[in-house]
Design an enzyme around this catalytic site. Sequence first.
Site, PDB file in Angstrom:
ATOM      1  N   CYS A  70     -38.656  63.917   6.422  1.00  8.29           N
ATOM      2  CA  CYS A  70     -37.901  64.900   7.218  1.00  8.29           C
ATOM      3  C   CYS A  70     -37.142  65.843   6.286  1.00  8.29           C
ATOM      4  O   CYS A  70     -37.044  67.046   6.547  1.00  8.29           O
ATOM      5  CB  CYS A  70     -36.903  64.203   8.145  1.00  8.29           C
ATOM      6  SG  CYS A  70     -37.659  63.052   9.303  1.00  8.29           S
TER       7      CYS A  70
ATOM      8  N   CYS B 178     -34.830  59.574   6.519  1.00  2.00           N
ATOM      9  CA  CYS B 178     -36.265  59.876   6.623  1.00  2.00           C
ATOM     10  C   CYS B 178     -36.597  60.888   5.525  1.00  2.00           C
ATOM     11  O   CYS B 178     -36.243  62.067   5.627  1.00  2.00           O
ATOM     12  CB  CYS B 178     -36.555  60.441   8.018  1.00  2.00           C
ATOM     13  SG  CYS B 178     -38.128  61.292   8.154  1.00  2.00           S
TER      14      CYS B 178
END
Lengths: 289, 104
Positions: free
Chosen positions: B31, B28
């Site tokens: 993230c 991700c």
Amino acid sequence: MKTHVTHLWDVKLIPMPEDVPEWRVSDAETDALISALAAQHAAQLDVPAACAGDTVFCAAGQNLADRTVMIYPGRNMPGAEAAEEALVGAKVGETVKTELCGSPATLTVQRVVRLQPATIDDALITGEGIDGVATVDAYRRYIREKTEQENRSFSARSLSAAFRQQLIERSEYAVDEEEREAWLETSARELFDMYLQEGIDPHIPEDGTEFLTDEQAIEQFKEKLRPQYLARAMNRAFCLSHGITMGPKEAEIYSGSDLSPDMAEDTFYESKTWDLLYEIAMERLEGEE
Amino acid sequence: MIIQATAENFDALLNTEYAVVDCYGDFCGACVVLEPIYHAAAADLAGISFIEINLTQNWQIAERFGIDAMPTLLFFRNGKEVHRVEGSMDRAELNRHIAQMLYN
């Protein structure tokens, strides 16, 4: 698929975009990462009076349901700017009249905490429990490499998207118009049904205010899907040029998720294209060193 | 200090006056962008428990809280979720959400 690529653009000919994020970590950035570790292990010291950078624990009374409220002088937390300023210099036990989120607030200082960054030494590094990293020098190398790996992976994702777009645009195609229209029609209707199943109303227009009829909504989906048609052909050609084809085993895996054979094939080739482009992007980034 | 949570110890970690949870996942990009900003806030703001949980490994938490985007930040007061926000953000934006948990 009758539509096919007649000339697949060579990914090696695509220049590096100028806006690829820098992934290398400088000495100064490494120092900042070490400082961040020192801050993460900071000791909390109780001090008698608050100054900027401290955390001031306050009793806020019934206005905030008798909760403890932390005020952070110097951080400009939205809604607490006045309280942050009012509490600079306040001593433990002192009550200060100020405002929070635009409302009057009476705050009684319960505790003032000052964070003292830890000294980074081999003992602290060992305590981090990182395999093979027991000294400050080893940690410097480790954190630099780890951060560069994360940055490079992030850059490679954006780079592979740019490569894919260029491959779609620069490759040449023999397009079977009948097949394209049939694919758009089928895919748009599948998407329409999928929206309904997920409880999303497909009749809501992209622009305008009047609800769409079923046929208008399907037309809207067709226009959204149109760019993907050539991407399908490119994905397939790109995979084939790298010796990747969808065999019976992969067909079983990809169809297992309730996809039609066509959609399973599209998903397979798209996924493999992303994987290949990611690898190519990582190599290109490393080659830029 | 950041606390790594799992599905097993999650509820126990929320047993505090203020807690923020960074729900992140493997592969991700957003993230990864948020992580140092979140860590810097954790190192600066005493009195708040800053927690991280990997949803790829703890999917039960994603199901339980109806999380369908990563990263998602959950804000708790005395164990009760009071606010949430999806996506990466800069420090000023993170401060705005933390202030909402603290002062509203």
